[in-house]
Design a protein around this motif. Sequence first.
Motif, PDB file in Angstrom:
ATOM      1  N   ARG A   1      -6.280  -9.286   3.764  1.00  0.00           N
ATOM      2  CA  ARG A   1      -5.565  -8.085   4.539  1.00  0.00           C
ATOM      3  C   ARG A   1      -4.158  -8.330   5.813  1.00  0.00           C
ATOM      4  O   ARG A   1      -4.068  -6.477   5.862  1.00  0.00           O
ATOM      5  CB  ARG A   1      -7.122  -7.862   5.429  1.00  0.00           C
ATOM      6  CG  ARG A   1      -7.215  -6.614   6.257  1.00  0.00           C
ATOM      7  CD  ARG A   1      -8.611  -6.940   7.092  1.00  0.00           C
ATOM      8  NE  ARG A   1      -8.105  -7.736   7.936  1.00  0.00           N
ATOM      9  CZ  ARG A   1      -9.835  -7.888   8.996  1.00  0.00           C
ATOM     10  NH1 ARG A   1     -10.531  -7.582   8.996  1.00  0.00           N
ATOM     11  NH2 ARG A   1      -9.288  -8.392  10.093  1.00  0.00           N
ATOM     12  N   GLY A   2      -4.372  -9.304   6.319  1.00  0.00           N
ATOM     13  CA  GLY A   2      -3.379  -9.342   6.921  1.00  0.00           C
ATOM     14  C   GLY A   2      -1.778  -8.898   6.202  1.00  0.00           C
ATOM     15  O   GLY A   2      -1.259  -8.015   6.713  1.00  0.00           O
ATOM     16  N   GLU A   3      -1.824  -9.571   4.816  1.00  0.00           N
ATOM     17  CA  GLU A   3      -0.384  -8.914   4.273  1.00  0.00           C
ATOM     18  C   GLU A   3      -0.161  -7.488   3.595  1.00  0.00           C
ATOM     19  O   GLU A   3       0.934  -7.483   3.826  1.00  0.00           O
ATOM     20  CB  GLU A   3      -0.409  -9.899   2.928  1.00  0.00           C
ATOM     21  CG  GLU A   3      -0.100 -11.139   3.359  1.00  0.00           C
ATOM     22  CD  GLU A   3      -0.128 -11.990   2.492  1.00  0.00           C
ATOM     23  OE1 GLU A   3      -0.528 -12.070   0.936  1.00  0.00           O
ATOM     24  OE2 GLU A   3      -0.257 -13.212   2.103  1.00  0.00           O
ATOM     25  N   ILE A   4      -1.230  -7.282   3.539  1.00  0.00           N
ATOM     26  CA  ILE A   4      -1.773  -5.747   2.731  1.00  0.00           C
ATOM     27  C   ILE A   4      -1.220  -4.805   3.980  1.00  0.00           C
ATOM     28  O   ILE A   4      -0.625  -4.169   4.123  1.00  0.00           O
ATOM     29  CB  ILE A   4      -3.326  -5.618   2.262  1.00  0.00           C
ATOM     30  CG1 ILE A   4      -2.959  -6.039   1.103  1.00  0.00           C
ATOM     31  CG2 ILE A   4      -2.379  -4.109   2.347  1.00  0.00           C
ATOM     32  CD1 ILE A   4      -4.488  -5.678   0.438  1.00  0.00           C
ATOM     33  N   THR A   5      -1.953  -5.161   5.479  1.00  0.00           N
ATOM     34  CA  THR A   5      -1.309  -4.453   6.495  1.00  0.00           C
ATOM     35  C   THR A   5      -0.476  -4.410   7.378  1.00  0.00           C
ATOM     36  O   THR A   5       0.352  -3.065   6.814  1.00  0.00           O
ATOM     37  CB  THR A   5      -2.324  -4.498   7.397  1.00  0.00           C
ATOM     38  OG1 THR A   5      -3.657  -4.837   7.446  1.00  0.00           O
ATOM     39  CG2 THR A   5      -2.003  -3.916   9.398  1.00  0.00           C
ATOM     40  N   LYS A   6       0.370  -5.360   6.712  1.00  0.00           N
ATOM     41  CA  LYS A   6       1.752  -5.921   7.786  1.00  0.00           C
ATOM     42  C   LYS A   6       2.763  -4.284   6.126  1.00  0.00           C
ATOM     43  O   LYS A   6       3.922  -4.006   6.652  1.00  0.00           O
ATOM     44  CB  LYS A   6       2.143  -7.139   7.725  1.00  0.00           C
ATOM     45  CG  LYS A   6       4.129  -7.305   7.707  1.00  0.00           C
ATOM     46  CD  LYS A   6       3.489  -8.875   8.184  1.00  0.00           C
ATOM     47  CE  LYS A   6       5.277  -8.659   7.819  1.00  0.00           C
ATOM     48  NZ  LYS A   6       6.619  -8.035   7.061  1.00  0.00           N
ATOM     49  N   ASP A   7       2.130  -4.735   4.372  1.00  0.00           N
ATOM     50  CA  ASP A   7       3.297  -4.194   4.090  1.00  0.00           C
ATOM     51  C   ASP A   7       3.092  -2.589   4.042  1.00  0.00           C
ATOM     52  O   ASP A   7       3.903  -2.072   4.039  1.00  0.00           O
ATOM     53  CB  ASP A   7       2.364  -4.572   3.117  1.00  0.00           C
ATOM     54  CG  ASP A   7       3.055  -5.807   2.228  1.00  0.00           C
ATOM     55  OD1 ASP A   7       4.020  -6.576   2.369  1.00  0.00           O
ATOM     56  OD2 ASP A   7       2.490  -6.309   1.087  1.00  0.00           O
ATOM     57  N   VAL A   8       2.104  -2.220   4.158  1.00  0.00           N
ATOM     58  CA  VAL A   8       1.667  -1.034   4.424  1.00  0.00           C
ATOM     59  C   VAL A   8       2.725  -0.622   5.967  1.00  0.00           C
ATOM     60  O   VAL A   8       2.914   0.760   5.414  1.00  0.00           O
ATOM     61  CB  VAL A   8      -0.055  -0.534   5.069  1.00  0.00           C
ATOM     62  CG1 VAL A   8      -0.129   1.236   4.942  1.00  0.00           C
ATOM     63  CG2 VAL A   8      -0.753  -0.712   3.449  1.00  0.00           C
ATOM     64  N   PHE A   9       2.474  -1.086   7.246  1.00  0.00           N
ATOM     65  CA  PHE A   9       2.808  -0.340   8.023  1.00  0.00           C
ATOM     66  C   PHE A   9       4.247  -0.607   8.069  1.00  0.00           C
ATOM     67  O   PHE A   9       4.864   0.125   8.687  1.00  0.00           O
ATOM     68  CB  PHE A   9       2.075  -1.054   9.657  1.00  0.00           C
ATOM     69  CG  PHE A   9       0.705  -0.134  10.209  1.00  0.00           C
ATOM     70  CD1 PHE A   9       1.014   0.370  10.498  1.00  0.00           C
ATOM     71  CD2 PHE A   9      -0.516  -1.052   9.162  1.00  0.00           C
ATOM     72  CE1 PHE A   9       0.037   1.076  11.046  1.00  0.00           C
ATOM     73  CE2 PHE A   9      -1.305  -0.154   9.557  1.00  0.00           C
ATOM     74  CZ  PHE A   9      -1.142   0.771  10.604  1.00  0.00           C
ATOM     75  N   ASP A  10       5.034  -1.365   7.202  1.00  0.00           N
ATOM     76  CA  ASP A  10       6.011  -1.788   6.993  1.00  0.00           C
ATOM     77  C   ASP A  10       7.058  -0.635   6.446  1.00  0.00           C
ATOM     78  O   ASP A  10       7.996   0.001   6.873  1.00  0.00           O
ATOM     79  CB  ASP A  10       6.802  -2.972   6.479  1.00  0.00           C
ATOM     80  CG  ASP A  10       6.445  -4.825   7.468  1.00  0.00           C
ATOM     81  OD1 ASP A  10       6.383  -4.055   8.467  1.00  0.00           O
ATOM     82  OD2 ASP A  10       6.804  -5.155   6.725  1.00  0.00           O
ATOM     83  N   GLU A  11       6.235  -0.188   5.168  1.00  0.00           N
ATOM     84  CA  GLU A  11       6.621   0.960   4.154  1.00  0.00           C
ATOM     85  C   GLU A  11       6.458   2.293   5.314  1.00  0.00           C
ATOM     86  O   GLU A  11       7.512   3.068   5.264  1.00  0.00           O
ATOM     87  CB  GLU A  11       5.303   1.201   2.878  1.00  0.00           C
ATOM     88  CG  GLU A  11       6.075   2.108   2.393  1.00  0.00           C
ATOM     89  CD  GLU A  11       7.162   1.799   1.169  1.00  0.00           C
ATOM     90  OE1 GLU A  11       8.187   3.204   0.983  1.00  0.00           O
ATOM     91  OE2 GLU A  11       7.528   0.540   1.626  1.00  0.00           O
ATOM     92  N   ALA A  12       5.996   2.489   5.544  1.00  0.00           N
ATOM     93  CA  ALA A  12       5.793   3.442   7.227  1.00  0.00           C
ATOM     94  C   ALA A  12       6.613   3.565   8.041  1.00  0.00           C
ATOM     95  O   ALA A  12       7.116   4.537   8.132  1.00  0.00           O
ATOM     96  CB  ALA A  12       4.389   3.203   7.968  1.00  0.00           C
ATOM     97  N   LYS A  13       7.217   2.267   8.509  1.00  0.00           N
ATOM     98  CA  LYS A  13       8.356   2.360   8.880  1.00  0.00           C
ATOM     99  C   LYS A  13       9.393   2.788   8.189  1.00  0.00           C
ATOM    100  O   LYS A  13       9.889   3.961   8.810  1.00  0.00           O
ATOM    101  CB  LYS A  13       8.798   1.017  10.029  1.00  0.00           C
ATOM    102  CG  LYS A  13       7.094   0.214  10.649  1.00  0.00           C
ATOM    103  CD  LYS A  13       8.018  -0.850  11.966  1.00  0.00           C
ATOM    104  CE  LYS A  13       6.709  -1.534  12.197  1.00  0.00           C
ATOM    105  NZ  LYS A  13       6.737  -2.949  12.937  1.00  0.00           N
ATOM    106  N   LYS A  14       9.558   2.837   7.642  1.00  0.00           N
ATOM    107  CA  LYS A  14      11.026   3.002   6.280  1.00  0.00           C
ATOM    108  C   LYS A  14      10.561   4.173   6.067  1.00  0.00           C
ATOM    109  O   LYS A  14      12.171   5.190   6.086  1.00  0.00           O
ATOM    110  CB  LYS A  14      10.449   2.219   5.075  1.00  0.00           C
ATOM    111  CG  LYS A  14      10.920   0.727   4.820  1.00  0.00           C
ATOM    112  CD  LYS A  14      10.792  -0.268   3.358  1.00  0.00           C
ATOM    113  CE  LYS A  14      11.030  -1.300   3.913  1.00  0.00           C
ATOM    114  NZ  LYS A  14      10.832  -1.524   2.511  1.00  0.00           N
TER     115      LYS A  14
END
Length: 203
Positions: A83-96
């Motif tokens: 879940r942490g990995e998915i959340t990080k990926d989602v928010f990293d993409e949002a930052k981009k």
Amino acid sequence: MALQDEKLSKFIQAINKDAEERRARILAESEAFNKAELEKAETEALTDAYHLIQQEISKMRTGIRRDLSQKELKLHRAALLKRGEITKDVFDEAKKEIEAFTKTDAYPAFLEGLAKEAAKLFPKAEVTLYLREADLPLGGDLSKLFSEGCQVKADDSIRLGGFRMECREFGLMADETLDTRLDSQHVWFAEHAGLSVEPAKAN
């Protein structure tokens, strides 16, 4: 003489008969005793075996519960990590996506819209507008929206964009940074993304 022999013979027969009866009675008593002792021994053996089986079953159940508990904890940890990995990926993409947005022509208009709304809420007093370093060139146009004066300063804590406002005279602050807006979405994401993880059961 014959009469004596006959009496002796009958006496011997009587003794033999009595001996046979005694022997038969002793054998019967012995057999009954042995049977009772055997049944007693069998009962004790069955009781001991039952207790041993119950102990082994109890040990097996305890072991199974322990194994299941350990597996549940491992699965729970793995789910939390995923879940942490998915959340990080989602928010990293949002930052981009946010960073890409701040490079478009729509971004200055977005900031201006935020500043106009903020100007309505702040009292007639001078305010300080904090921008990230890259947005300082936009500060001149934004400061004109505040009739009582506006100082523009850089704030290194703003990474993505937007601005913070402060009115020291009235002790008021407003946070319109994209950083804070994105951070605030973590709670919403955790509640609505379908990635909830049930706590592991303790046994």
